[in-house]
Write a protein that holds these residues in place. Sequence first.
Motif, PDB file in Angstrom:
ATOM      1  N   GLY A   1       4.476   9.462  11.204  1.00 52.65           N
ATOM      2  CA  GLY A   1       5.067   8.387  10.184  1.00 52.65           C
ATOM      3  C   GLY A   1       5.894   9.014   9.276  1.00 52.65           C
ATOM      4  N   THR A   2       5.605   8.772   7.910  1.00 55.55           N
ATOM      5  CA  THR A   2       6.579   9.167   6.851  1.00 55.55           C
ATOM      6  C   THR A   2       6.138  10.385   6.165  1.00 55.55           C
ATOM      7  N   ILE A   3       5.279  11.095   6.769  1.00 56.88           N
ATOM      8  CA  ILE A   3       4.537  12.290   5.885  1.00 56.88           C
ATOM      9  C   ILE A   3       5.766  13.263   5.195  1.00 56.88           C
ATOM     10  N   LEU A   4       6.946  13.310   5.959  1.00 55.40           N
ATOM     11  CA  LEU A   4       7.472  14.456   5.457  1.00 55.40           C
ATOM     12  C   LEU A   4       8.461  13.883   4.243  1.00 55.40           C
ATOM     13  N   GLN A   5       8.722  12.470   4.288  1.00 49.06           N
ATOM     14  CA  GLN A   5       9.166  11.893   3.187  1.00 49.06           C
ATOM     15  C   GLN A   5       8.518  11.680   1.887  1.00 49.06           C
ATOM     16  N   SER A   6       7.359  11.833   1.799  1.00 49.50           N
ATOM     17  CA  SER A   6       6.514  11.928   0.752  1.00 49.50           C
ATOM     18  C   SER A   6       5.834  13.057   0.315  1.00 49.50           C
ATOM     19  N   ASN A   7       5.892  14.198   0.950  1.00 49.51           N
ATOM     20  CA  ASN A   7       5.109  15.400   0.658  1.00 49.51           C
ATOM     21  C   ASN A   7       5.801  16.457   0.804  1.00 49.51           C
ATOM     22  N   VAL A   8       5.587  17.447  -0.007  1.00 48.64           N
ATOM     23  CA  VAL A   8       6.125  18.955   0.060  1.00 48.64           C
ATOM     24  C   VAL A   8       5.175  19.366   1.521  1.00 48.64           C
ATOM     25  N   MET A   9       6.020  20.128   2.221  1.00 46.79           N
ATOM     26  CA  MET A   9       5.197  20.686   3.742  1.00 46.79           C
ATOM     27  C   MET A   9       5.447  22.228   3.719  1.00 46.79           C
ATOM     28  N   GLY A  10       4.045  22.671   4.078  1.00 48.74           N
ATOM     29  CA  GLY A  10       4.035  23.896   4.287  1.00 48.74           C
ATOM     30  C   GLY A  10       3.598  24.502   5.613  1.00 48.74           C
TER      31      GLY A  10
ATOM     32  N   TRP B   1      11.231  17.769  -0.237  1.00 46.21           N
ATOM     33  CA  TRP B   1      11.925  17.018   0.345  1.00 46.21           C
ATOM     34  C   TRP B   1      13.578  17.217   0.054  1.00 46.21           C
ATOM     35  N   SER B   2      13.843  17.811  -0.886  1.00 44.81           N
ATOM     36  CA  SER B   2      15.138  18.186  -1.174  1.00 44.81           C
ATOM     37  C   SER B   2      15.443  19.414  -0.456  1.00 44.81           C
ATOM     38  N   GLY B   3      14.629  20.082  -0.118  1.00 43.87           N
ATOM     39  CA  GLY B   3      14.743  21.598   0.527  1.00 43.87           C
ATOM     40  C   GLY B   3      14.558  22.610  -0.106  1.00 43.87           C
ATOM     41  N   ARG B   4      13.914  22.627  -1.393  1.00 41.15           N
ATOM     42  CA  ARG B   4      13.620  23.794  -2.286  1.00 41.15           C
ATOM     43  C   ARG B   4      12.393  24.428  -1.506  1.00 41.15           C
ATOM     44  N   THR B   5      12.414  25.797  -1.589  1.00 36.55           N
ATOM     45  CA  THR B   5      11.689  26.578  -0.655  1.00 36.55           C
ATOM     46  C   THR B   5      10.829  27.488  -1.769  1.00 36.55           C
ATOM     47  N   ASN B   6       9.646  28.003  -0.873  1.00 33.98           N
ATOM     48  CA  ASN B   6       8.928  28.872  -1.619  1.00 33.98           C
ATOM     49  C   ASN B   6       8.066  29.662  -0.579  1.00 33.98           C
ATOM     50  N   TYR B   7       8.173  30.786  -0.794  1.00 35.13           N
ATOM     51  CA  TYR B   7       7.441  31.915   0.299  1.00 35.13           C
ATOM     52  C   TYR B   7       6.254  32.759  -0.465  1.00 35.13           C
ATOM     53  N   ALA B   8       5.476  33.316   0.343  1.00 35.77           N
ATOM     54  CA  ALA B   8       4.614  34.177   0.044  1.00 35.77           C
ATOM     55  C   ALA B   8       5.436  35.549  -0.008  1.00 35.77           C
ATOM     56  N   ASP B   9       4.921  36.722  -0.725  1.00 30.05           N
ATOM     57  CA  ASP B   9       5.360  37.641  -0.947  1.00 30.05           C
ATOM     58  C   ASP B   9       5.576  38.658   0.514  1.00 30.05           C
ATOM     59  N   SER B  10       4.443  38.245   1.237  1.00 30.59           N
ATOM     60  CA  SER B  10       4.139  38.923   2.534  1.00 30.59           C
ATOM     61  C   SER B  10       5.440  38.661   3.679  1.00 30.59           C
TER      62      SER B  10
ATOM     63  N   CYS C   1       0.816  23.788  10.222  1.00 35.04           N
ATOM     64  CA  CYS C   1       1.743  23.130   9.171  1.00 35.04           C
ATOM     65  C   CYS C   1       0.793  22.090   8.442  1.00 35.04           C
ATOM     66  N   ASN C   2       1.007  21.615   7.065  1.00 37.84           N
ATOM     67  CA  ASN C   2       0.351  20.419   6.577  1.00 37.84           C
ATOM     68  C   ASN C   2       1.131  20.418   4.995  1.00 37.84           C
ATOM     69  N   ALA C   3       0.385  19.415   4.366  1.00 38.05           N
ATOM     70  CA  ALA C   3       1.120  19.149   3.254  1.00 38.05           C
ATOM     71  C   ALA C   3       0.746  20.329   2.192  1.00 38.05           C
ATOM     72  N   ALA C   4       1.465  20.875   1.098  1.00 39.67           N
ATOM     73  CA  ALA C   4       1.342  21.894   0.343  1.00 39.67           C
ATOM     74  C   ALA C   4       1.564  21.297  -1.125  1.00 39.67           C
ATOM     75  N   PRO C   5       0.944  22.029  -1.893  1.00 44.89           N
ATOM     76  CA  PRO C   5      -0.183  23.211  -1.725  1.00 44.89           C
ATOM     77  C   PRO C   5      -1.456  22.475  -1.416  1.00 44.89           C
ATOM     78  N   ARG C   6      -1.685  20.978  -1.573  1.00 51.26           N
ATOM     79  CA  ARG C   6      -2.970  20.358  -1.146  1.00 51.26           C
ATOM     80  C   ARG C   6      -2.712  19.839   0.356  1.00 51.26           C
ATOM     81  N   PRO C   7      -3.371  20.576   1.186  1.00 48.78           N
ATOM     82  CA  PRO C   7      -3.194  19.927   2.442  1.00 48.78           C
ATOM     83  C   PRO C   7      -4.076  18.576   2.758  1.00 48.78           C
TER      84      PRO C   7
END
Length: 115
Positions: free
Chosen positions: A26-35, A53-62, A95-101
């Motif tokens: 469906g449209t999960i990617l369009q309405s959620n930060v994905m992780g 959605w706009s491409g902003r990323t975050n990573y764990a230090d590891s 994979c799932n929505a982030a930070p709340r899956p």
Amino acid sequence: QVQLVESGGGLVQPGGSLRLSCVASGTILQSNVMGWYRQAPGKQRELVASISWSGRTNYADSVKGRFTISRDNAKNTVYLQMNSLKSEDTAVYYCNAAPRPFGNWGQGTQVTVSS
């Protein structure tokens, strides 16, 4: 019903690379930060990378500097490029929505880093 299908895992030697894919319904990617999350044996599931959605990323230090998360909104797909893999990266990746899956998870894809 949210559906998430991960693929691309496998056995790789230390220092190697893998690219994981996750197709979302469906449209999960369009309405959620994905992780991308991972769970190693005996450990809790952890979030290792996320992308908006706009491409902003975050990573764990590891994984910072070694993993790259990306998305193709037209294909409803999220990717995780993993380079310079280490034995401690061995885990099942989800994979799932982030930070709340979402409550339901896909089957995950096993990544094993071993010589």
